[in-house]
Design an enzyme around this catalytic site. Structure first.
Site, mmCIF file in Angstrom:
data_model
loop_
_atom_site.group_PDB
_atom_site.id
_atom_site.type_symbol
_atom_site.label_atom_id
_atom_site.label_comp_id
_atom_site.label_asym_id
_atom_site.label_seq_id
_atom_site.Cartn_x
_atom_site.Cartn_y
_atom_site.Cartn_z
ATOM 1 N N GLY A 1 -5.649 -4.511 6.676
ATOM 2 C CA GLY A 1 -6.789 -3.692 6.288
ATOM 3 C C GLY A 1 -8.068 -3.939 7.052
ATOM 4 O O GLY A 1 -8.809 -3.004 7.354
ATOM 5 N N THR B 1 -1.760 2.211 6.128
ATOM 6 C CA THR B 1 -1.245 0.978 5.535
ATOM 7 C C THR B 1 -1.132 -0.087 6.612
ATOM 8 O O THR B 1 -0.764 0.214 7.736
ATOM 9 C CB THR B 1 0.138 1.194 4.878
ATOM 10 O OG1 THR B 1 0.633 -0.066 4.401
ATOM 11 C CG2 THR B 1 1.150 1.776 5.838
ATOM 12 N N GLY B 2 -1.477 -1.321 6.257
ATOM 13 C CA GLY B 2 -1.364 -2.390 7.253
ATOM 14 C C GLY B 2 -2.451 -3.424 7.067
ATOM 15 O O GLY B 2 -2.967 -3.603 5.955
ATOM 16 N N VAL C 1 -11.562 -6.609 -0.504
ATOM 17 C CA VAL C 1 -11.236 -5.193 -0.440
ATOM 18 C C VAL C 1 -10.845 -4.853 0.990
ATOM 19 O O VAL C 1 -11.538 -5.232 1.935
ATOM 20 C CB VAL C 1 -12.436 -4.325 -0.881
ATOM 21 C CG1 VAL C 1 -12.123 -2.849 -0.690
ATOM 22 C CG2 VAL C 1 -12.786 -4.605 -2.335
ATOM 23 N N GLY C 2 -9.740 -4.148 1.137
ATOM 24 C CA GLY C 2 -9.288 -3.744 2.466
ATOM 25 C C GLY C 2 -9.687 -2.307 2.772
ATOM 26 O O GLY C 2 -10.691 -1.796 2.270
ATOM 27 N N ASP C 3 -8.878 -1.646 3.570
ATOM 28 C CA ASP C 3 -9.233 -0.293 4.020
ATOM 29 C C ASP C 3 -8.870 0.789 3.017
ATOM 30 O O ASP C 3 -9.418 1.890 3.066
ATOM 31 C CB ASP C 3 -8.541 0.021 5.351
ATOM 32 C CG ASP C 3 -7.026 0.057 5.211
ATOM 33 O OD1 ASP C 3 -6.457 -0.958 4.772
ATOM 34 O OD2 ASP C 3 -6.416 1.091 5.534
ATOM 35 N N THR D 1 0.842 -1.196 0.000
ATOM 36 C CA THR D 1 0.000 0.000 0.000
ATOM 37 C C THR D 1 0.878 1.247 0.000
ATOM 38 O O THR D 1 1.942 1.255 0.626
ATOM 39 C CB THR D 1 -0.910 0.011 1.229
ATOM 40 O OG1 THR D 1 -1.650 -1.205 1.270
ATOM 41 C CG2 THR D 1 -1.883 1.186 1.187
#
Lengths: 134, 184
Positions: free
Chosen positions: A55, A52-53, A30-32, A1
């Site tokens: 999500g 980032t991380g 889908v993440g954050d 990310t």
């Protein structure tokens, strides 16, 4: 990310985030990163944040907006708000990662609870300050 | 006038100092400096915060070292699905795309949604169609692939787990998600 936050000379804030997600992810996961308030948020009244991380944890904590809310409603400084979210709330849910943030006064925070985070920042006229490890 | 500033990140994870080669480390530092400098120049010239973050993230997407755009990680199916978002603190307008496979710079699609769409987020084919209407550059999905990311996929498949940013072969360390089988 990857991501960026900025404060311009007129006092406007903005945030942006982009990602490929996580390796071997389920199709459609889908993440954050594209979720406004989770992985990306900006409001001239408070802060701009890009995350980032892990999500799913950033989504469940609404991490980016949570920092804005702590600054707005609890009168925490940017550093204090980032400390609470990145070093306390996200690890409590098993999450890891970090974020970059800037407030309307131009204070910058680049906290992370993982081993490292590729990061950098620079005020106009200064040499860029970059880092990877703690 | 405000003390204009830009800050960027290129992902986080188990980045072990001992396992990141000196040459690779130099590449990362150089890329980060270059992109911060570009943002500083834009802001010094009176550019907007919105333009600064758009430019910075587009440059990060173009750099294969980072997990976005060119150099993005692989899905379990062996392709790439990209997500991006952007928000303007002045207007509180926002734009986002998710699950796109052919838009060269997803952040430009997110910016186009912010500026030219009544919606905040578009996904999949709808996002691809919108990007095409906006005449954004389209690429084959393989454009985003790199040998390092493919090696990470093979490792993750062997372990049957998902791999966070910068935890695999490219970085020299390994950091897996908990084995909760979220990839199916």
């Amino acid at each position: 990310t990857v991501g960026a936050v900025a404060l311009d000379q007129l006092g406007n804030l903005a945030a942006a985030t982009s990602t490929g997600g996580i390796t071997n992810k389920h199709a459609g996961r889908v993440g954050d990163s594209p979720i406004i308030g989770a992985g990306c948020y900006a409001n001239n009244a408070s802060v701009a944040v890009s995350c980032t991380g892990s999500g799913e944890v950033f989504m469940r904590t609404l991490a980016a907006y949570d920092i804005a809310a702590l600054v707005t409603y609890s009168n925490l400084s940017l550093q204090e708000a980032c400390q609470k979210v990145v070093m306390e709330k996200i690890p409590q849910l098993g999450g890891s990662g970090g974020l970059v943030a800037v407030d309307r006064l131009g204070n910058v925070a680049l906290p992370f609870n993982s081993e490292g985070m590729y990061r950098g920042y620079g005020y106009i006229g200064d040499a860029p300050d970059v880092g990877i490890y703690r | 006038m405000c003390n204009a500033v830009i800050a960027i990140h290129g992902g986080a994870g188990a980045i072990a100092q001992a396992s990141l080669s000196v040459q690779k480390e130099k590449q990362y530092f150089a890329a980060l400096r270059k992109i911060v400098s570009a943002g500083q120049r834009l802001l010094a010239g009176g550019g907007s915060a919105l333009d600064a973050v758009t430019q910075a993230v587009r440059l990060l997407e173009e750099c294969p070292l980072f997990n976005a755009g060119k150099g993005a990680v692989f899905t379990h199916a062996g392709d790439h699905e990209l997500d991006a978002s952007i928000m303007d603190g002045f207007s509180l307008q926002a734009g986002a795309v998710a699950g796109v496979k052919h838009i060269r710079n997803p952040i430009l699609a997110a910016r186009a949604i912010l500026e030219h769409s009544p919606h905040v987020m578009l996904t999949g084919d709808g996002a691809e169609d919108f990007a095409e209407q906006q005449r954004l550059e389209r690429v084959e999905n393989e454009f985003f692939s790199t040998p390092e990311r493919f090696a990470q996929l093979k490792l993750a498949r062997q372990r049957g787990e998902m791999l966070l940013d910068h935890g695999g072969a490219a970085a020299g360390g390994v950091q897996f998600m908990p084995p909760d089988q979220k990839f199916g």
